[in-house]
Write a protein that holds these residues in place. Sequence first.
Motif, mmCIF file in Angstrom:
data_model
loop_
_atom_site.group_PDB
_atom_site.id
_atom_site.type_symbol
_atom_site.label_atom_id
_atom_site.label_comp_id
_atom_site.label_asym_id
_atom_site.label_seq_id
_atom_site.Cartn_x
_atom_site.Cartn_y
_atom_site.Cartn_z
ATOM 1 N N TYR A 108 0.837 -1.207 0.000
ATOM 2 C CA TYR A 108 0.000 0.000 0.000
ATOM 3 C C TYR A 108 0.874 1.260 0.000
ATOM 4 O O TYR A 108 1.894 1.313 0.700
ATOM 5 C CB TYR A 108 -0.923 -0.001 1.235
ATOM 6 C CG TYR A 108 -1.873 -1.177 1.193
ATOM 7 C CD1 TYR A 108 -3.008 -1.129 0.402
ATOM 8 C CD2 TYR A 108 -1.574 -2.340 1.896
ATOM 9 C CE1 TYR A 108 -3.853 -2.233 0.307
ATOM 10 C CE2 TYR A 108 -2.411 -3.445 1.831
ATOM 11 C CZ TYR A 108 -3.550 -3.378 1.030
ATOM 12 O OH TYR A 108 -4.378 -4.450 0.928
ATOM 13 N N ASP A 109 0.422 2.282 -0.749
ATOM 14 C CA ASP A 109 1.242 3.487 -0.928
ATOM 15 C C ASP A 109 1.449 4.296 0.360
ATOM 16 O O ASP A 109 2.423 5.032 0.470
ATOM 17 C CB ASP A 109 0.617 4.396 -1.999
ATOM 18 C CG ASP A 109 0.912 3.864 -3.395
ATOM 19 O OD1 ASP A 109 1.776 2.957 -3.507
ATOM 20 O OD2 ASP A 109 0.268 4.329 -4.345
ATOM 21 N N VAL A 158 1.357 -3.192 8.184
ATOM 22 C CA VAL A 158 1.062 -2.441 6.956
ATOM 23 C C VAL A 158 0.677 -3.374 5.805
ATOM 24 O O VAL A 158 0.876 -3.047 4.644
ATOM 25 C CB VAL A 158 2.239 -1.501 6.566
ATOM 26 C CG1 VAL A 158 2.462 -0.446 7.632
ATOM 27 C CG2 VAL A 158 3.537 -2.275 6.298
ATOM 28 N N THR A 159 0.120 -4.533 6.169
ATOM 29 C CA THR A 159 -0.309 -5.480 5.126
ATOM 30 C C THR A 159 -1.812 -5.376 4.864
ATOM 31 O O THR A 159 -2.392 -6.245 4.215
ATOM 32 C CB THR A 159 0.042 -6.937 5.499
ATOM 33 O OG1 THR A 159 -0.727 -7.303 6.653
ATOM 34 C CG2 THR A 159 1.515 -7.122 5.785
ATOM 35 N N HIS A 160 -2.454 -4.349 5.407
ATOM 36 C CA HIS A 160 -3.892 -4.131 5.167
ATOM 37 C C HIS A 160 -4.108 -2.724 4.619
ATOM 38 O O HIS A 160 -3.234 -1.871 4.753
ATOM 39 C CB HIS A 160 -4.679 -4.274 6.487
ATOM 40 C CG HIS A 160 -4.454 -5.582 7.156
ATOM 41 N ND1 HIS A 160 -5.049 -6.747 6.746
ATOM 42 C CD2 HIS A 160 -3.656 -5.910 8.195
ATOM 43 C CE1 HIS A 160 -4.643 -7.743 7.514
ATOM 44 N NE2 HIS A 160 -3.788 -7.260 8.409
ATOM 45 N N GLU A 161 -5.301 -2.505 4.090
ATOM 46 C CA GLU A 161 -5.609 -1.206 3.501
ATOM 47 C C GLU A 161 -5.464 -0.075 4.521
ATOM 48 O O GLU A 161 -5.072 1.032 4.181
ATOM 49 C CB GLU A 161 -7.048 -1.255 2.973
ATOM 50 C CG GLU A 161 -7.237 -0.419 1.757
ATOM 51 C CD GLU A 161 -8.537 -0.782 1.064
ATOM 52 O OE1 GLU A 161 -8.711 -1.982 0.714
ATOM 53 O OE2 GLU A 161 -9.371 0.118 0.908
ATOM 54 N N VAL A 162 -5.788 -0.380 5.772
ATOM 55 C CA VAL A 162 -5.618 0.598 6.852
ATOM 56 C C VAL A 162 -4.529 0.062 7.788
ATOM 57 O O VAL A 162 -4.585 -1.111 8.177
ATOM 58 C CB VAL A 162 -6.944 0.758 7.642
ATOM 59 C CG1 VAL A 162 -6.766 1.659 8.855
ATOM 60 C CG2 VAL A 162 -8.032 1.293 6.733
ATOM 61 N N ALA A 173 -0.542 11.574 9.613
ATOM 62 C CA ALA A 173 0.332 11.409 8.444
ATOM 63 C C ALA A 173 -0.386 10.775 7.251
ATOM 64 O O ALA A 173 -0.163 11.177 6.113
ATOM 65 C CB ALA A 173 1.550 10.573 8.821
ATOM 66 N N VAL A 174 -1.254 9.769 7.518
ATOM 67 C CA VAL A 174 -1.824 9.024 6.384
ATOM 68 C C VAL A 174 -3.358 8.941 6.402
ATOM 69 O O VAL A 174 -3.948 8.228 5.590
ATOM 70 C CB VAL A 174 -1.217 7.597 6.282
ATOM 71 C CG1 VAL A 174 0.270 7.670 6.031
ATOM 72 C CG2 VAL A 174 -1.517 6.739 7.508
ATOM 73 N N GLY A 175 -3.993 9.634 7.321
ATOM 74 C CA GLY A 175 -5.460 9.714 7.330
ATOM 75 C C GLY A 175 -6.141 8.672 8.204
ATOM 76 O O GLY A 175 -7.072 8.975 8.921
ATOM 77 N N GLU A 176 -5.638 7.419 8.189
ATOM 78 C CA GLU A 176 -6.326 6.365 8.939
ATOM 79 C C GLU A 176 -5.332 5.522 9.727
ATOM 80 O O GLU A 176 -4.195 5.314 9.297
ATOM 81 C CB GLU A 176 -7.054 5.420 7.987
ATOM 82 C CG GLU A 176 -8.291 6.011 7.357
ATOM 83 C CD GLU A 176 -8.954 5.008 6.426
ATOM 84 O OE1 GLU A 176 -10.064 4.556 6.740
ATOM 85 O OE2 GLU A 176 -8.334 4.662 5.402
ATOM 86 N N CYS A 177 -5.792 5.001 10.845
ATOM 87 C CA CYS A 177 -4.990 4.044 11.616
ATOM 88 C C CYS A 177 -5.928 3.345 12.588
ATOM 89 O O CYS A 177 -6.738 4.000 13.247
ATOM 90 C CB CYS A 177 -3.898 4.791 12.390
ATOM 91 S SG CYS A 177 -2.870 3.692 13.401
#
Length: 336
Positions: free
Chosen positions: A85-86, A189-193, A210-214
């Motif tokens: 994921y980016d 970090v192997t999932h979309e969120v 930093a990335v919007g979701e966690c």
Amino acid sequence: MCSDSKFGTEVLGIDDYSLSLAKKYISSGELVAFPTETVYGLGANATDGAAIKKIFAAKGRPQDNPLIVHLHKDYDVDKLVEVEYDYVYKLREKFLPGPLTMVYKSKGIVSKVATCGLETVGIRIPRSEAAQKFLRAVDMPIAAPSANVSKHTSPVTAAHVFDDLSGKIPLILDGGKCDGGIESTVLDVTHEVPVILRSGLITCEMIKEAVGECEYSDGSDKKVRSPGTKYAHYMPRSETALYRRDDIKGAQEAYDEAVKSGKRAYFMCDEEIGKLLHGNILNLGKTAEEIASNLYYRLLEGEKIADIIIAFDVETGSDIDTGIMNRLEKACKRAD
Ligand code: AMP
Ligand code: MG
């Protein structure tokens, strides 16, 4: 030397000589302890299964608790893992090097002994100059858990490592006290969120920013996602009792009772609570950063001088409280 001592463990400051010795040991499949900005690590070549087995043996670590792999700043991490994921690139840019471990899909170069057979691998690039010097000198991926005997409090000085592992490893690199004080945040970090598997100094709020979701897991959803979070952990060798912040009276009574029965008692708390107590205090400080930095140091100091450590919950209002409480809850027995 006791009969199971294999090595006359050397403790050396970090210089050209000790780094070349470290390289020699790591290349020949031995273990070296080294400082990072969080706690001391116990390192082995991450591609050498036989060397990694020595980590599990030296620590008495459960065989299903995978190890994190440490890299120097210029190591090409993408040789070892796949980025799915980016958002990972943003996280790298914002937080690395630093106390953030990311769990990726493994390309299989890191030994399955380190990952305990999982298809994923946790990668960390420490910020500490001392850790970077060691990782650069050996120039290979280093699998490393904290450099303590399993279940015991994590070490934040070379002397703490020596107390636990003397005779079991050949070399401890001494870089002084680690100032972060609690282990890295572990992020899947192997999932979309991205999902926090273990909380630390890089918090859920910081990652969201930093990335919007966690998402936040920490094993608190009962489904154990990070094998290590299910084990007893961080425990000092003294008796402990953990009190709620509103139970000053109960804690003071427990303290007075312990002293009356001849025990050496110490409170362990932040400055605010300390002002309300009467007796010996292991002071954790004031801010969340200070408290995280002091926590293991005080527990390990406490186990030498106290029969009982009477601790209090921490509540500074910072997001870092979650990581601190995660350690405290495991290190100390709840009083009620
Ligand atoms: P320690 O080595 O004591 O700092 O613990 C490392 C933590 O990272 C433990 O909670 C492990 O379970 C976790 N961890 C390491 N590798 C992985 C992985 N591949 N998947 C999930 N959790 C991991
Ligand atoms: Mg550990």
